[in-house]
Scaffold this active site. Structure first.
Site, PDB file in Angstrom:
ATOM      1  CD  GLU A 153      -1.514  -2.061   1.434  1.00 37.99           C
ATOM      2  OE1 GLU A 153      -0.427  -2.692   1.350  1.00 37.99           O
ATOM      3  OE2 GLU A 153      -2.508  -3.034   1.184  1.00 37.99           O
ATOM      4  CE1 TYR A 177      -7.435  -5.078   4.107  1.00 37.58           C
ATOM      5  CE2 TYR A 177      -7.340  -5.512   2.111  1.00 37.58           C
ATOM      6  CZ  TYR A 177      -7.691  -5.460   3.434  1.00 37.58           C
ATOM      7  OH  TYR A 177      -8.446  -6.586   3.121  1.00 37.58           O
ATOM      8  CG  HIS A 202     -11.716  -7.064   6.241  1.00 36.90           C
ATOM      9  ND1 HIS A 202     -11.159  -7.662   7.360  1.00 36.90           N
ATOM     10  CD2 HIS A 202     -11.226  -7.225   5.129  1.00 36.90           C
ATOM     11  CE1 HIS A 202      -9.787  -7.853   6.638  1.00 36.90           C
ATOM     12  NE2 HIS A 202      -9.788  -8.104   5.406  1.00 36.90           N
TER      13      HIS A 202
END
Lengths: 372, 354
Positions: B77, B103, B146
């Site tokens: 990332e 993320y 998430h």
């Protein structure tokens, strides 16, 4: 939970049975047999010095001397309180920027580096006045005083900074290289970082992407032996930094960064390889900084003798000078050159001292393109 | 070389025929439109090319535009965003996807220290016109890694813009505006409403976008300016400030309870349409702020402070906030954490009684 969220994606997430053809091209050149991890180094070692004319060497000498005198003056201005905050001097490392950047094509190639950036800008021939004025935080500085020592930029010279976060410029370099390739402009990017930055994770993310996508980028590790106060041996499991690209199939080159002709020659080999579309090269330039990491560093992590030893035996400027004299260049001419450079640097310092500071309204400019 | 381009065109709502799309399809349509219009637009991210994205937002685009413009990246990332900043500085318009907002943290160094600062420290010489797309928010049982809504981390950073659409129509127009914008934009897509306007009544059957009026998405190019809020419904009893999924929760509660609220969908948090907020609160005298993110130092705190500063003498009650709790996003207690209809309803009652 794994990275793919929806259950429906679970199956496809695993390696697809059939790899699309184009995907394979993205990672082309991976067949082990003909991969030349060492060929560049071998070619370089056969004849490691640039065959410079006296005139060319004199140009290198002049550029290196300008950097040194400029940095000495910057150190003085810092001591006088005219430069505040952080200031990282390039003294000792001059041959690296001068030798490497001479092998680049102006107007075509891009350069990006970390916070020890004065030398790279000077090596480009950027006016010392506007660099010094940036150090003193004045409106006339190259970034209007808003960047400071560590954050200087020049669109004219495709110099993309000047970055104060250790290692953060490396992925940007890959982005620049991607853009060169995407545009098909034939340019390469030279991305500098230090032995300390070489331990940042994002550097390896970048190695992987740059090699995977065969980006036109030369990674340059300026190994000046110390990450601030931590020696290479105390911070790095693999101290031969040129080997660190091997896992990503990036050929490495180990270069004596104290010899401008060796640097120039190595750069030529690396740049040619990259420009030919072969993907990245990793160069390790072994060099040494004479001063502390920054102005506030008393450098107690090494002995005076160690520093003196490098100054006496491997100084890049003294080395070039001895060679020039051997080539028949008149010593008086070199003295005159030094005088001229000292005058130029003094003029830059005067300019940097006398220029006005930015107006308070500059606080809110250039934050966003549009107002907010 | 990265120079400013004069792309500040006025908003043009396409007169092309509209059709009903999900938010995923609308985002795909926006990306398709911009890839078509501007050869400098590039999509990159984990699984976005061959696979078409875990939520299918980039489905079909690699086939259409090739591997040079729509491509998969390694799981890196920080590297992804860093490379995009470099591309942007050179004049491209990269649209990196971070697969989940959760993320994005490894990339914060690049977003904060590079993307947001490049323009300032180069005194306007270089820009980083990237648009980081990222699905965010809860409601899908994603648990703590998430489900997060980290928008306040970004609104806190000068030099970034933060956008959160709440309908397919807006998602397309705002994404196009974000890509055309010369500043770095973080574009958060509320993934709970990718496929339907979820109003927080989790025990009822989910509704698809199909019949929702704001799922009508015109074909072709149109953009919605960043910094312009949408009045979802006009009303006089109180003002509800919301964005993303919470817009639909507010709508649902007001519909159920028959409350004459004025609901404002902020659309973009930075730049913020403070004028719309002021006008509404001055009219209603009461203000409720909603977000899914944790409460402390959330964007709601900023909104409450602004309303207090600017509308103090119009206020008839303290500004109320209904937000996520100051805990990690739970897996099993998702609906207790989620600021759903019950808590929103209670806050509305409290304000109405005040």
């Amino acid at each position: 939970m794994a990275r793919a969220a929806s259950s429906s994606s679970g199956k496809t997430k695993r390696a697809p049975a059939k790899k699309p053809a184009a995907q394979a091209t993205a990672s082309a050149g991976k067949s082990g047999d003909n991969f030349a991890l060492h060929s560049l180094q071998e070619a370089f070692q056969q004849d490691p010095r640039f065959d410079a004319t006296a005139e060319e060497l004199l140009t290198f000498y002049e550029r290196m001397l300008l950097i040194r005198r400029f940095e000495e003056k910057a150190g003085q201005l810092y001591g006088l309180g005219l430069i505040g905050g952080f200031c990282h001097l390039y003294i000792g490392q001059e041959a690296v920027a001068v030798g490497l950047q001479d092998a680049l094509q102006g107007g075509k190639d891009s350069v990006i580096t970390g916070y020890r950036d004065h030398g790279h800008m000077l090596a480009y021939g950027i006016d010392p006045k506007i660099i010094m004025a940036e150090l003193t935080g004045r409106q006339a500085g190259i970034s209007h005083g808003k960047g400071g020592s560590m954050h200087m930029f020049s669109t004219e010279h495709a110099f993309y900074g000047g970055h104060g976060i250790v290692g953060a410029q490396v992925p940007l370099g890959a982005g620049l290289a991607f853009a060169h390739k995407y545009r098909g402009d034939g340019g390469v990017c030279m991305a500098y970082f230090g032995d300390g930055a070489a331990n940042q994770g994002q550097v390896y993310e970048t190695f992987n992407m740059a090699s995977l996508w065969k980006l036109p980028i030369v990674f340059v590790i300026e190994n000046n032996q110390y990450a601030m106060g931590t020696s290479v041996k105390r911070s790095s499991a693999e101290t031969e930094f040129y080997r660190r690209g091997t896992a990503f199939r990036i050929p490495g080159m180990k270069v004596n960064g104290m010899d401008v002709l060796e640097v120039r020659k190595a750069a030529e080999i690396a740049v040619a390889h990259v420009r030919d579309g072969n993907g990245p090269v990793l160069m390790e330039l072994n060099t040494y900084r004479y001063r502390g990491h920054s102005m506030s560093d008393p450098a107690k992590y090494r002995t005076r003798e160690e520093v003196q030893g490098v100054r006496d035996h491997s100084d890049p400027i003294e080395g070039a000078k001895a060679e020039l004299i051997k080539l028949g260049v008149d010593e008086d001419k070199l003295k005159d050159l030094d005088k001229r450079i000292r005058a130029q640097v003094a003029e830059a310092a005067d300019f940097a001292e006398s220029s006005p500071e930015p107006a308070p309204s500059e606080l809110y400019t250039d934050v966003l393109v549009e107002t907010y | 070389m990265a120079r400013l381009t004069a792309d500040d065109e006025p908003v043009t709502l396409s007169e092309a025929p509209a059709r009903s799309l999900t938010m995923i399809e609308a985002i795909n349509d926006a990306l398709d439109t911009m890839l078509e219009r501007d050869p400098d637009v590039i999509l990159m991210g984990e699984d976005i090319g061959y696979f078409g994205g875990v939520f299918r937002c980039t489905a079909g685009l690699q086939e259409k535009y090739g591997h040079t413009r729509v491509f998969d990246t390694p799981i890196s990332e920080c590297g992804i965003i860093g490379v995009a900043v470099g591309m942007g500085a050179y004049g491209l318009r990269p649209v990196p996807e971070i697969q989940f907002a959760d993320y994005i943290y490894p990339g914060l160094d690049q977003l904060i220290s590079e993307a947001a600062r490049l323009r300032y420290r180069s005194a306007g010489e270089f820009i980083a016109p990237l648009t980081v797309r990222s699905p965010f928010g809860g409601g899908i049982f994603g648990g703590q890694t998430h489900s997060q809504s980290p928008e306040a981390l970004f609104t806190h950073v000068a030099g970034l813009k933060t956008v959160v659409p709440s309908t397919p129509h807006d998602a397309k127009g705002l994404l196009i505006a974000a890509i055309e914008d010369n500043d770095p934009v973080v574009f958060f897509e509320p993934k709970r409403i990718y496929n339907g306007p979820f109003d927080g009544y989790y025990d009822r059957p989910t509704r698809p976008w199909k019949d929702h009026p704001d799922a009508r998405v015109p074909e072709g190019y149109y953009s919605i300016p960043l910094g312009k809020a949408r009045i979802v419904r006009e009303g006089s009893a109180l003002t509800v400030l919301a964005y993303g999924t919470m817009v639909h929760v507010a709508e649902g509660v007001c519909r159920e309870k028959g409350v004459d609220a004025e609901i404002i969908d902020l659309r973009t948090l930075v730049p913020l349409d403070i004028e719309a907020v002021e006008n509404s609160v001055e009219k209603t005298g009461k203000c409720l702020v909603l977000h899914e993110a944790t409460r402390t130092s959330g964007f709601g705190a900023e909104l409450a402070a602004l309303v207090q500063e600017r509308c103090f003498y119009h206020l008839e009650a303290p500004v109320e906030r209904v937000t996520g709790f100051d805990t990690p996003y739970p897996h099993s207690l998702e609906w207790a954490y989620f600021p759903g209809p019950i808590r929103v309803g209670e806050a509305i009652d409290k304000l109405l009684e005040a």
